[in-house]
Motif scaffolding. Structure first.
Motif, PDB file in Angstrom:
ATOM      1  N   MET A   1       0.848  -1.194   0.000  1.00 14.40           N
ATOM      2  CA  MET A   1       0.000   0.000   0.000  1.00 14.40           C
ATOM      3  C   MET A   1       0.884   1.245   0.000  1.00 14.40           C
ATOM      4  O   MET A   1       1.887   1.318   0.711  1.00 14.40           O
ATOM      5  N   LYS A   2       0.485   2.201  -0.805  1.00 13.81           N
ATOM      6  CA  LYS A   2       1.160   3.496  -0.826  1.00 13.81           C
ATOM      7  C   LYS A   2       0.097   4.588  -0.765  1.00 13.81           C
ATOM      8  O   LYS A   2      -0.905   4.517  -1.477  1.00 13.81           O
ATOM      9  N   ILE A   3       0.330   5.567   0.112  1.00 18.96           N
ATOM     10  CA  ILE A   3      -0.638   6.641   0.314  1.00 18.96           C
ATOM     11  C   ILE A   3       0.066   7.980   0.157  1.00 18.96           C
ATOM     12  O   ILE A   3       1.147   8.203   0.732  1.00 18.96           O
ATOM     13  N   LYS A   4      -0.542   8.864  -0.620  1.00 24.66           N
ATOM     14  CA  LYS A   4      -0.156  10.267  -0.634  1.00 24.66           C
ATOM     15  C   LYS A   4      -1.367  11.068  -0.182  1.00 24.66           C
ATOM     16  O   LYS A   4      -2.404  11.047  -0.845  1.00 24.66           O
ATOM     17  N   SER A   5      -1.212  11.758   0.961  1.00 22.27           N
ATOM     18  CA  SER A   5      -2.354  12.460   1.539  1.00 22.27           C
ATOM     19  C   SER A   5      -2.002  13.921   1.789  1.00 22.27           C
ATOM     20  O   SER A   5      -0.944  14.229   2.357  1.00 22.27           O
ATOM     21  N   LYS A   6      -2.878  14.821   1.353  1.00 23.98           N
ATOM     22  CA  LYS A   6      -2.738  16.246   1.639  1.00 23.98           C
ATOM     23  C   LYS A   6      -3.625  16.575   2.838  1.00 23.98           C
ATOM     24  O   LYS A   6      -4.857  16.542   2.736  1.00 23.98           O
ATOM     25  N   LEU A   7      -2.969  16.841   3.961  1.00 21.12           N
ATOM     26  CA  LEU A   7      -3.697  17.071   5.200  1.00 21.12           C
ATOM     27  C   LEU A   7      -3.967  18.566   5.374  1.00 21.12           C
ATOM     28  O   LEU A   7      -3.067  19.403   5.185  1.00 21.12           O
ATOM     29  N   HIS A   8      -5.175  18.895   5.769  1.00 14.17           N
ATOM     30  CA  HIS A   8      -5.548  20.290   6.006  1.00 14.17           C
ATOM     31  C   HIS A   8      -5.313  20.629   7.477  1.00 14.17           C
ATOM     32  O   HIS A   8      -5.629  19.842   8.376  1.00 14.17           O
ATOM     33  N   GLY A   9      -4.714  21.801   7.709  1.00 10.18           N
ATOM     34  CA  GLY A   9      -4.465  22.194   9.088  1.00 10.18           C
ATOM     35  C   GLY A   9      -3.770  23.533   9.168  1.00 10.18           C
ATOM     36  O   GLY A   9      -3.914  24.382   8.279  1.00 10.18           O
ATOM     37  N   ASN A  10      -2.972  23.727  10.243  1.00  6.53           N
ATOM     38  CA  ASN A  10      -2.318  25.007  10.500  1.00  6.53           C
ATOM     39  C   ASN A  10      -0.831  24.813  10.760  1.00  6.53           C
ATOM     40  O   ASN A  10      -0.435  23.948  11.570  1.00  6.53           O
ATOM     41  N   PHE A  11      -0.012  25.627  10.057  1.00  2.00           N
ATOM     42  CA  PHE A  11       1.416  25.695  10.328  1.00  2.00           C
ATOM     43  C   PHE A  11       1.650  26.690  11.464  1.00  2.00           C
ATOM     44  O   PHE A  11       0.975  27.730  11.551  1.00  2.00           O
ATOM     45  N   SER A  12       2.626  26.389  12.319  1.00  2.41           N
ATOM     46  CA  SER A  12       2.991  27.295  13.415  1.00  2.41           C
ATOM     47  C   SER A  12       4.503  27.429  13.465  1.00  2.41           C
ATOM     48  O   SER A  12       5.236  26.476  13.185  1.00  2.41           O
ATOM     49  N   ARG A  13       4.962  28.651  13.837  1.00  2.00           N
ATOM     50  CA  ARG A  13       6.381  28.813  14.157  1.00  2.00           C
ATOM     51  C   ARG A  13       6.475  29.434  15.555  1.00  2.00           C
ATOM     52  O   ARG A  13       5.884  30.478  15.846  1.00  2.00           O
ATOM     53  N   LEU A  14       7.209  28.749  16.388  1.00  2.00           N
ATOM     54  CA  LEU A  14       7.260  29.107  17.799  1.00  2.00           C
ATOM     55  C   LEU A  14       8.667  29.603  18.133  1.00  2.00           C
ATOM     56  O   LEU A  14       9.653  28.886  17.911  1.00  2.00           O
ATOM     57  N   PRO A  15       8.800  30.836  18.649  1.00  2.00           N
ATOM     58  CA  PRO A  15      10.128  31.372  18.984  1.00  2.00           C
ATOM     59  C   PRO A  15      10.821  30.529  20.049  1.00  2.00           C
ATOM     60  O   PRO A  15      10.194  30.006  20.970  1.00  2.00           O
ATOM     61  N   GLN A  16      12.173  30.425  19.903  1.00  2.00           N
ATOM     62  CA  GLN A  16      12.996  29.726  20.882  1.00  2.00           C
ATOM     63  C   GLN A  16      14.144  30.668  21.278  1.00  2.00           C
ATOM     64  O   GLN A  16      15.263  30.540  20.760  1.00  2.00           O
ATOM     65  N   PRO A  17      13.877  31.622  22.156  1.00  2.00           N
ATOM     66  CA  PRO A  17      14.887  32.664  22.456  1.00  2.00           C
ATOM     67  C   PRO A  17      16.153  32.136  23.109  1.00  2.00           C
ATOM     68  O   PRO A  17      17.204  32.767  23.016  1.00  2.00           O
ATOM     69  N   ASP A  18      16.071  31.016  23.782  1.00  2.00           N
ATOM     70  CA  ASP A  18      17.255  30.492  24.477  1.00  2.00           C
ATOM     71  C   ASP A  18      18.111  29.608  23.605  1.00  2.00           C
ATOM     72  O   ASP A  18      19.089  29.009  24.083  1.00  2.00           O
ATOM     73  N   TYR A 143      -4.163   6.729  11.321  1.00  2.00           N
ATOM     74  CA  TYR A 143      -5.203   7.623  10.816  1.00  2.00           C
ATOM     75  C   TYR A 143      -5.171   7.684   9.285  1.00  2.00           C
ATOM     76  O   TYR A 143      -6.217   7.604   8.618  1.00  2.00           O
ATOM     77  N   LEU A 144      -3.982   7.810   8.687  1.00  2.00           N
ATOM     78  CA  LEU A 144      -3.860   7.887   7.231  1.00  2.00           C
ATOM     79  C   LEU A 144      -4.366   6.606   6.571  1.00  2.00           C
ATOM     80  O   LEU A 144      -5.087   6.648   5.568  1.00  2.00           O
ATOM     81  N   ARG A 145      -4.002   5.474   7.143  1.00  6.79           N
ATOM     82  CA  ARG A 145      -4.434   4.202   6.555  1.00  6.79           C
ATOM     83  C   ARG A 145      -5.943   4.007   6.685  1.00  6.79           C
ATOM     84  O   ARG A 145      -6.599   3.572   5.741  1.00  6.79           O
ATOM     85  N   ARG A 146      -6.475   4.309   7.853  1.00  4.75           N
ATOM     86  CA  ARG A 146      -7.922   4.156   8.031  1.00  4.75           C
ATOM     87  C   ARG A 146      -8.690   5.063   7.064  1.00  4.75           C
ATOM     88  O   ARG A 146      -9.692   4.661   6.482  1.00  4.75           O
ATOM     89  N   SER A 147      -8.224   6.297   6.919  1.00  7.96           N
ATOM     90  CA  SER A 147      -8.916   7.237   6.027  1.00  7.96           C
ATOM     91  C   SER A 147      -8.874   6.766   4.584  1.00  7.96           C
ATOM     92  O   SER A 147      -9.883   6.830   3.867  1.00  7.96           O
ATOM     93  N   ALA A 148      -7.708   6.271   4.135  1.00  7.98           N
ATOM     94  CA  ALA A 148      -7.572   5.814   2.752  1.00  7.98           C
ATOM     95  C   ALA A 148      -8.446   4.593   2.481  1.00  7.98           C
ATOM     96  O   ALA A 148      -9.149   4.516   1.468  1.00  7.98           O
ATOM     97  N   ILE A 149      -8.430   3.626   3.403  1.00  5.29           N
ATOM     98  CA  ILE A 149      -9.244   2.422   3.227  1.00  5.29           C
ATOM     99  C   ILE A 149     -10.725   2.760   3.261  1.00  5.29           C
ATOM    100  O   ILE A 149     -11.533   2.185   2.509  1.00  5.29           O
ATOM    101  N   ALA A 150     -11.110   3.697   4.098  1.00  7.35           N
ATOM    102  CA  ALA A 150     -12.520   4.099   4.159  1.00  7.35           C
ATOM    103  C   ALA A 150     -12.969   4.688   2.826  1.00  7.35           C
ATOM    104  O   ALA A 150     -14.079   4.409   2.350  1.00  7.35           O
ATOM    105  N   GLN A 151     -12.117   5.491   2.203  1.00  8.91           N
ATOM    106  CA  GLN A 151     -12.447   6.039   0.886  1.00  8.91           C
ATOM    107  C   GLN A 151     -12.539   4.926  -0.157  1.00  8.91           C
ATOM    108  O   GLN A 151     -13.424   4.926  -1.008  1.00  8.91           O
ATOM    109  N   TRP A 152     -11.621   3.955  -0.087  1.00  8.03           N
ATOM    110  CA  TRP A 152     -11.613   2.839  -1.044  1.00  8.03           C
ATOM    111  C   TRP A 152     -12.882   2.008  -0.919  1.00  8.03           C
ATOM    112  O   TRP A 152     -13.472   1.596  -1.922  1.00  8.03           O
ATOM    113  N   GLU A 153     -13.304   1.756   0.304  1.00  4.02           N
ATOM    114  CA  GLU A 153     -14.466   0.891   0.527  1.00  4.02           C
ATOM    115  C   GLU A 153     -15.785   1.563   0.167  1.00  4.02           C
ATOM    116  O   GLU A 153     -16.823   0.905   0.107  1.00  4.02           O
ATOM    117  N   LYS A 154     -15.750   2.863  -0.094  1.00  6.66           N
ATOM    118  CA  LYS A 154     -16.951   3.527  -0.595  1.00  6.66           C
ATOM    119  C   LYS A 154     -17.246   3.151  -2.049  1.00  6.66           C
ATOM    120  O   LYS A 154     -18.375   3.323  -2.519  1.00  6.66           O
TER     121      LYS A 154
END
Length: 546
Positions: A1-18, A143-154
């Motif tokens: 099995m091979k999966i390529k998934s584009k996940l929707h979400g938010n990028f964050s950049r967090l300062p590390q002053p030390d 999560y990626l595998r479950r989502s892909a298989i769920a789409q396939w089984e539709k």
């Protein structure tokens, strides 16, 4: 099995002053490179330039860098106030699950950031392959595998079959959406889909497998690409003679149309050329009625395909009308889901469950309405079944291409098949090579009166030597009048029949010209052989009335 998934979400950049990463001065870098270069005998500037990751700089800059004294690198303090460097760590939070991925600062999927910006909405693509260890938390992998298989089984089983079969052939994803690409191998699909694909790949008889598999394969395969049922058998009529010969002009059309019209179960048709539109219409009509289908063998040579395929614009002017009819007939047959295969088929045979024909008559206006043709009609069960079996054998082993109609438009493409030469075993039907070998044996036995009707006459040297002692009566088509040497011959206009009679011992009738070579013997064709005196006399009498 091979999966390529584009996940929707938010990028964050967090300062590390030390955070204070290790730094190196330009002087130290220059000296280090020089030391390593000398140690490894890398004394040329070009080598230093290529091997030390300096190829992002112009060569002139690198040359000046190593030529300067290190004291020149001690620059005076800038007159402008410089802000302290700020270091960040980066993350991506999956919107649907709130799981967080830690990203490296050099990740190419990171977006561009404005000075004070700390979050951005976007998509992050992940590739997951079974044979490679993914540097991802197990929870996200699941999560990626479950989502892909769920789409396939539709997808329905027929959609899964079409998708996975296409993927196995082309390497493209078997499932593709805006955010997901999925590849599966055969072991990862349901047992029903897996079994159906193996039936298609191995070109097995779909009528011999379990009902669910057969039904699924029939949903996928276009009718024009299915195999012949292995259960075809004669159901002869009792009100006709079991064997009859038909020799003459303008006789074959009526009898062949009658054979086609009377079919109730199936039609097996082989014609070197198909261009008679009336009979084609009749075949198409029967294709919508016969429960076991219509199956056609023909010879789609490259020059014929060039003029039939809608992608080709040019036709040979001398064959324009003939090619128009071929084009029309082929399109009609494909539009009515008639299964057609191409190969070196010179065979002329028309078979239903009620009777069978073998002879010289093609499905062309010339053969049906003008030529002198010869053939045998039979409903004698052994001969009838033998012709059915031979047709199936040729279909499975001697076909070179399956004709597949395009889903859009009137065109088609040829799907290559693996053909093979198999031995034909029959007491009554001979291939071209078997016909030649049998003639040699018969001519060596005794000297008979010999009568030959053929469109072309070109015996092999061995046959020619045996024939010279027999003074055969040779009848050929008028266009071959001046091409026969060393043998007297008679010419008959539009002669297309192929008949050879050796005294009262044996007669041959069918589709093979009296021309023998490795090239002509490679054609798929048959001759009927009889040693019945009654049949020999019947053939001889009809030839006299021609």
């Amino acid at each position: 099995m091979k999966i390529k998934s584009k996940l929707h979400g938010n990028f964050s950049r967090l300062p590390q002053p030390d955070t204070h990463p290790e730094t190196i001065s330009l002087e130290e870098l220059s000296q280090t490179i020089k030391t390593i270069a000398v140690k490894h005998h890398c004394r040329h500037l070009q080598q230093v330039y290529n091997h030390f990751g300096l190829d992002f700089l112009p060569q002139t800059t690198v040359r000046e860098l190593f030529a300067l004294e290190t004291s020149l690198f001690n620059l005076p303090p800038s007159s402008y106030p410089l802000s302290s460097p700020c270091w960040y760590r980066y993350q991506f939070q999956i919107q649907e699950t709130n799981d967080i991925l830690d990203l490296s600062p050099d990740d190419p999927q990171l977006p561009s950031w404005k000075p004070q910006q700390t979050t951005q909405e976007g998509y992050y693509q992940i590739t997951l392959e079974d044979n490679k260890t993914a540097d991802l938390p197990p929870k996200i992998i699941q999560y990626l595998r479950r989502s892909a298989i769920a789409q396939w089984e539709k997808l329905s089983p027929s959609q899964q079959l079409a998708s996975i079969y296409m993927s196995l052939q082309t390497g493209k994803p078997c499932l593709e959406t805006h955010h997901l690409q999925l590849w599966l191998n055969l072991e990862e699909v349901s047992s029903l889909v897996k079994a159906s694909i193996k039936i298609i790949q191995n070109q097995q008889d779909i009528y011999s497998v379990a009902t669910p598999i057969r039904e699924l394969v029939l949903q996928y395969l276009p009718p024009s690409s299915r195999n012949i049922p292995q259960t075809l058998s004669p159901q002869p009529r009792e009100d006709v003679r079991q064997t009859d010969f038909l020799i003459g002009r303008r006789k074959h059309r009526q009898e062949i149309e009658k054979l086609i019209s009377n079919a109730d179960q199936f039609l097996l048709i082989s014609s070197y050329i198909i261009e008679d539109e009336t009979i084609t219409n009749l075949i198409c009509e029967k294709a919508t009625q016969l429960p076991q289908g219509v199956w056609i063998l023909t010879d789609l040579r490259e020059e014929v395909i060039d003029s039939i395929d809608t992608q080709t614009e040019t036709d040979s002017s001398s064959y324009e009308e003939s090619n128009r009819r071929k084009k029309t007939c082929l399109r009609q047959l494909l539009n009515h889901n008639v299964s057609i295969r191409s190969g070196k088929f010179h065979l002329k045979t028309y078979i239903s469950e009620k009777e069978a024909y073998l002879g010289s008559c093609n499905l062309t206006g010339g053969s049906l309405d003008f030529n002198l043709e010869a053939g045998i009609f039979t409903c004698h069960p052994p001969l009838h079944q033998n012709l059915i079996d031979l047709f199936q054998q040729f279909w499975e082993t001697r076909s070179k291409d399956q004709v597949i109609p395009l889903k859009q438009g009137d065109g088609f493409y040829l799907h290559s098949l693996s053909s093979q030469t198999t031995k034909i075993t029959s007491d009554h039907f001979l291939t071209p090579q078997q016909y030649e070998e049998d003639l040699m044996r018969q001519l060596q036995k005794q000297n008979d009166s010999i009568t030959i009707y053929t469109r072309r006459f070109s015996p092999s040297p061995q046959l020619a030597g045996l024939l010279r002692y027999s003074q055969p009566n040779i009848f050929v088509n008028e266009v071959w009048r001046d091409r026969i040497r060393n043998f007297p011959q008679h010419t008959i206009p539009h002669l297309h029949a192929k008949v050879t009679i050796l005294g009262n011992r044996v007669a041959y009738l069918g589709g093979v010209n009296f021309t023998f070579s490795s090239e002509s013997n490679a054609f798929v064709d048959l001759m009927y052989k009889t040693t019945s005196l009654a049949e020999i006399n019947s053939i001889r009498q009809q030839l006299r009335r021609k």
